[in-house]
Every structure is written in C-alpha cells, then in structure tokens.
Design a protein around this motif. Structure first.
Motif, mmCIF file in Angstrom:
data_model
loop_
_atom_site.group_PDB
_atom_site.id
_atom_site.type_symbol
_atom_site.label_atom_id
_atom_site.label_comp_id
_atom_site.label_asym_id
_atom_site.label_seq_id
_atom_site.Cartn_x
_atom_site.Cartn_y
_atom_site.Cartn_z
ATOM 1 N N THR A 92 -33.219 -35.223 -117.351
ATOM 2 C CA THR A 92 -32.033 -34.389 -119.062
ATOM 3 C C THR A 92 -33.355 -32.817 -118.678
ATOM 4 N N SER A 122 -35.354 -39.692 -112.987
ATOM 5 C CA SER A 122 -34.214 -40.543 -113.151
ATOM 6 C C SER A 122 -34.717 -41.341 -112.909
ATOM 7 N N GLY A 125 -34.932 -30.878 -115.920
ATOM 8 C CA GLY A 125 -34.323 -30.682 -114.842
ATOM 9 C C GLY A 125 -34.794 -30.866 -113.528
ATOM 10 N N ASN A 179 -33.578 -41.260 -117.421
ATOM 11 C CA ASN A 179 -32.047 -40.371 -117.347
ATOM 12 C C ASN A 179 -32.729 -38.966 -118.509
ATOM 13 N N ARG A 180 -33.210 -39.534 -119.214
ATOM 14 C CA ARG A 180 -33.695 -38.152 -120.267
ATOM 15 C C ARG A 180 -34.460 -37.054 -120.192
ATOM 16 N N SER A 229 -33.899 -33.854 -110.839
ATOM 17 C CA SER A 229 -33.618 -35.462 -111.237
ATOM 18 C C SER A 229 -34.059 -36.089 -110.797
ATOM 19 N N GLN A 233 -38.256 -28.073 -118.644
ATOM 20 C CA GLN A 233 -37.672 -27.080 -118.079
ATOM 21 C C GLN A 233 -39.093 -25.468 -117.706
#
Length: 594
Positions: free
Chosen positions: A138, A146, A141, A134-135, A143, A536
């Motif tokens: 994040t 995840s 950017g 999940n990090r 998903s 990102q």
C-alpha cells in the motif's frame, strides 16, 4: 545457432571457475555490470541472485571481515549466538544519550562482517504478519510487495530442517508454509519445562493466549514455537547460504573485503554509477564504475550515511558538515525506528539453562562436544524456544490516536520465554537456583529518530538517535506488556513451577514503578529500520520508489532494512531476506536478465 551455443558453453565454463576474493582495492582491475555496496543480509542475496545470469558481472564491496575467519565460531556455533557483538565482527556503534532511557546511551550493534547482522543476531526467523507486507504494498503503490505476491520469494528463500537430534516436532510447525530455499531454519532440539507450560497455557486459556501452529504462516498473533536460522547444527547466514556458494562456483561474482565505500560518485547529472572506496581514513582512495547499477545494501545506519556523504539527503544538514547537496531528499536518515527489549525474571521449580551458564566446565564440555561432532546443547538455540505476539485491547486508550500496527493481524507487543536468568544491562544476576525470564518487546513503536552526519569523513560514525520511548503509545504499550507477562505466569499451569519473582520483578506493582523499571533497564533489540523508506513515486516524501530506486537519481538502488516504511511486527531478518529476493528479480527485469 552454433555460435550462440558456443557462447553459452563458454559462459558456463567461466562461471564454474569461481569468483575472486580481494583484500585490497588495488587488486581489482576488472570492470563490472553491478556493484553491490555491502555483503550483509540483503547484499549477499542480491549479488548471488544476479550472479545466476552468466552474462553479467558483480562486485560486492564489504567494509568488514570474512565470516569464515578466526572468529567464525562466534558466528556459526548456535550456543554462541550474540557473542560476536562488541568484537571485530561488530561496527560498535553507540547511540546518543536517550532522554526516554534516563539519559543512557546504548551500544548499537551491527554486523561488520560478510553476512552482516545475520552473523551476529539472535538467529530468530520470524517473517511477521501478512499485514506487514500488505502495508508495504500500500505504501509503495506496488501490489508486488503484498504477502500473496511475495509467497514465491518466501518459499525461494527458506527451508525448514529438523533439529540435530531428530526430535519429534509434529504439531509445532506447519510444513506447508515453508519452502526450498538455501536459508535453513528449524526448531529447538531441547524442550524445557517452561516451554511445555507456555503451550499448556494456550490450551487452558485459548481466548487470552491462543496457540499459533506456525508464526511464519502470515498469521501474526498468538503463542507458539520459535524458529531460528539454524540448520544441520550450524547457524545459517546470508554468507554461508548465498554468497560463499556463489563465490565458490561462479566466475562472474567477486568480493572485495576490508574496504569501505566512502562516496557514491556522480557519473552524469544525478546519475550515480561509480563508487569511491578506501580501507581507512589515511589510505588512498580508488574508484570503480558499474556499467548498469550500484546497489546500496549498507544497512539502516550505513546506507543513509553513504547517501549523505554523497550529497543525497537533507540539504541543510549536509551544509552543516560542508557537503554540497546534489539531490535534496529530506527523508534520508530520518524516520529511524528500533525495538527495545526488557526482561522480567522468576525463580522456578524445574530445570533451566541457568546452572549450565554458570558452570564454566559444563559450558566448555558442550563446546568440545560440538566441535567434535556438531551435537549437544551447543548445536541449537537453547535459550528462547517459545514466544507470543499480542495486541492491545481494541478499546485501549493507547489506540485513541490511531493504530500504528500494520493491521489487525499485527502485534503491538511480544513476550518471549527464556530458560535462564537474562539480566538487563546494569542488573545483578543471582548465583544459585533455576531461573526463567520473559522478555517484552514493543513490536510496533511510534517513536522515530534519525541518523545524521557528524563529519564529512566516512570513517567517523554518524550520530544515531532512535528517540526511544518518546511517545505515550510506546511507554504505555511496554507497561501493558509487563502486566501481561506477570499475568501469564500467574495462571494455573504455572502454580507449581513458579517459586517467586526476582526482587526487581516483584517490586513492579504500579504503573509508575513499571515505567521507572522500563526506562532504567530497556536496551536495543538491534532492529533498526526505515532511514531510507519506501514510498510511491508520486509522493514528495520517502527515499526510494516501489522498485527501490533512489528518487531523483539514476543508476542507484537501495536494498536493505532502511527501505521499510515502519518497524516490523516480526523480526527484520526474515523480511529483509524476502525483500532482497524480490529486489533481485526487479533488477533482473530492468536489464532483461529474467
């Protein structure tokens, strides 16, 4: 319609012929759609998955040796796990002098073989917590990185198998969190008394040391049974389970051995679809071009080195070794993270593996039995069977500056239980008795170092500076881990088992003594990451974007542990497999191959 059918039949017929293994670049005369630099843990997966599309061709270029050569027993015999370190199977890197380790320089093993470090590591398969992925989502950017989004790739990668003796493993793992993939994993065939006591401690002290049914479930905390990349009595590697089966059955994938990619070649402005290769510094160089992409999977050391040799990296540093900057990417080679390992030892009242390891005749007999029928103590992981992942207390002063772990489900440190006297480098082992050890690992370190060039010659090793224990968090967490290990075996289940701590362990009574021990004896766990980290697309920092494409470049992608934003709270091997599985689909999607 008939023509289309005939094309499909022809493609499948060509695939069935199998690929070619080259040992000299002069033998390579074909053109390829994809070139994969490095046939290691990630590269073998990516190349194999791309070869599932019969319309494309793939060349894998591996600097090292074949995994099925004369030293293959060092790879595939579980008892010999780690024996390939320091041999022809190893790049044999060395770190710079480490101020946090009293000025010591460490050997820094990486796999110099098809299958990479999946051939020389300790075989531990630990995906880490869901927070880790999940990090990643994040930070990037995207998903798609995840935990929930990656579950199909997790199941696609790995399959749980029973130990060779079909020992009853009910209650030691959760079959629902395992998949159907080529990589085979499993539990130990041999349980020792100390393993039983670890589990008993979780029963009697569940608040302090909770039991975790399956540490590969996404729940990253607690104590449980260790799973290793062993199936049907043999180590599972990316070579044996991915690349070699593909080479044996598909004509659209080839492998070039004993050949190092020394430069990524710019084929148009900021476009890198060609590679320059050579077999040694005095040998002639050759150039190969990919019509679609070059995928760099050279690892946390090799990938940034290759990028910088090609003019992609910190411009000022490149100028120091006479390399002209093509793309100024300051983070290339920076943010290096690694984990250390340190052991404590106790003499015990019960059978361990220590007498076996000190009996050459018994060791030879075990290898003979294994060679004869793939059974016995050599057919599984006999040293580390139980493990625990823990966090610091929420009110720990070490967390005052922030929590470096990926989330509340991610560990700060680890305790691993070894059924022998496992000496730290420079430590003298006893010669008699039964012994066990507890290894401590700082899972979420904050120290960050670098890989940097010392020469524009690709055959000169780069400078490797992990900067171990240069933060208060790292040394403080290691001290806490040592205290927890001593407290764990001081609980009631161990009362009749522990005879006495080894003298060095017994001497650790103050924080200052513990810190001195840590700095004297800690060594690398061989888990380097993050030297070409993901971010990102809009971020100024980072080296690759969410789809692992190199920022500012075209035709160039990175797939290996170097893209991870931070050190993992599990073991990198498993996460690299999973990342490579998704990366292959990202590449297929880019080129309409899904």
């Amino acid at each position: 319609m008939v023509l289309r059918f005939l094309c499909v039949v022809l493609s499948l017929a060509l695939l069935s012929l199998g690929g070619t293994i080259f040992t000299d670049p002069v033998q390579v005369t074909k053109n390829y759609d994809f070139i994969v630099v490095g046939g290691g843990t990630a590269g073998a997966v990516v190349a194999t998955r791309l070869s599932e599309s019969p319309s494309v061709s793939i060349l894998v270029i591996e600097a090292g040796v074949a995994d099925n050569g004369t030293d293959s027993n060092l790879i595939y015999t579980p008892l010999l796990a780690g024996s390939g370190i320091g041999t022809i199977l190893d790049w044999n890197y060395t770190t710079t002098s480490q101020s946090g380790l009293n000025g010591r320089a460490l050997d820094f093993p990486r796999g110099f073989v098809v299958g990479g470090s999946s051939c020389i590591n300790s075989m531990i398969y630990s995906r880490g917590p869901s927070d880790e992925y999940n990090r990643l989502a994040t930070v990037s950017g995207d998903s798609g990185w995840s935990w929930l989004s990656l579950l199909p790739y997790i199941y696609k990668n790995e399959k749980h198998t029973p130990p060779w003796n079909n020992r009853n493993t009910f209650g030691e793992y959760n079959p629902l969190v395992h998949g159907y993939g080529p990589l085979l994993t499993g539990l130990t065939p041999t349980v020792f008394e100390h393993d039983k006591l670890v589990i008993k401690t979780t029963v009697e002290y569940p608040a302090l040391y909770p039991y975790n049914l399956d540490l590969n479930s996404g729940n990253g905390l607690g104590f449980g049974w260790l799973q290793t990349s062993v199936g049907h009595s043999v180590r599972s590697t990316s070579a044996s389970t991915y690349l070699r089966p593909a080479l044996n059955t598909r004509g659209n994938i080839d492998l070039l051995l004993h050949t190092q990619v020394i430069k990524l070649v710019e084929t148009a402005t900021n476009t890198f679809k060609a590679v320059q290769v050579a077999q040694n510094a005095a040998a002639p160089s050759y150039q190969f071009t990919a019509s679609k992409e070059v995928i760099v999977s050279a690892g946390t050391v090799g990938t940034p080195q290759l990028l910088m040799l090609s003019g992609i990296g910190p411009a000022e540093q490149l100028a120091e070794v006479g390399i002209e900057s093509v793309i100024d990417l300051p983070d290339v080679g920076n943010n290096l993270q690694d984990q250390i390992i340190l052991t404590l030892q106790w003499e015990v009242n019960g059978k361990t593996m220590f007498p076996f390891y000190n009996d050459p005749a018994a060791f030879a007999a075990a290898l003979a039995q294994y060679d004869a029928n793939k059974t016995g103590i050599a057919a599984g992981n006999p040293v580390v069977n139980t493990i625990g992942f823990m966090r610091l207390p929420s009110d720990s002063p070490l967390l005052a500056g922030g929590d470096p772990a990926a989330g509340p489900n991610a560990a700060h440190y680890q305790l691993a239980f070894l059924g022998t006297f496992y000496p730290n480098p420079g430590q003298t082992s006893p010669t008699t008795g039964n012994w066990m050890s507890i290894a401590i690992v700082v899972q979420s370190p904050t120290s960050r170092g670098s890989i940097s060039l010392t020469s524009s010659n690709a055959f000169v090793h780069p400078s490797i500076d992990p900067e171990y224990f240069t933060t208060a968090f790292d040394i403080g967490t290691a001290i806490q881990a040592v205290k927890t290990a001593k407290a764990f075996v001081a609980t009631s289940p161990w009362a009749d088992f522990i005879i006495a701590p080894f003298a060095d362990t017994a001497a650790l009574t103050t924080d200052a003594e513990i810190e001195a021990y840590i700095r004297t004896y800690s060594t690398t766990l061989n888990h380097p990451t993050s030297t070409a980290k993901i971010s990102q697309n809009s971020d100024e920092g980072g080296v690759v974007g969410p789809h692992l494409l190199v920022k500012g470049a075209s035709g160039l992608r990175i797939v290996d542990a170097s893209i991870l934003p931070s050190m993992v709270a599990g073991y990198p091997q498993a996460e690299v497999y999973i990342i490579a599985e998704r990366a292959a689909d990202l590449i297929k999607s880019t080129w309409g191959l899904l």
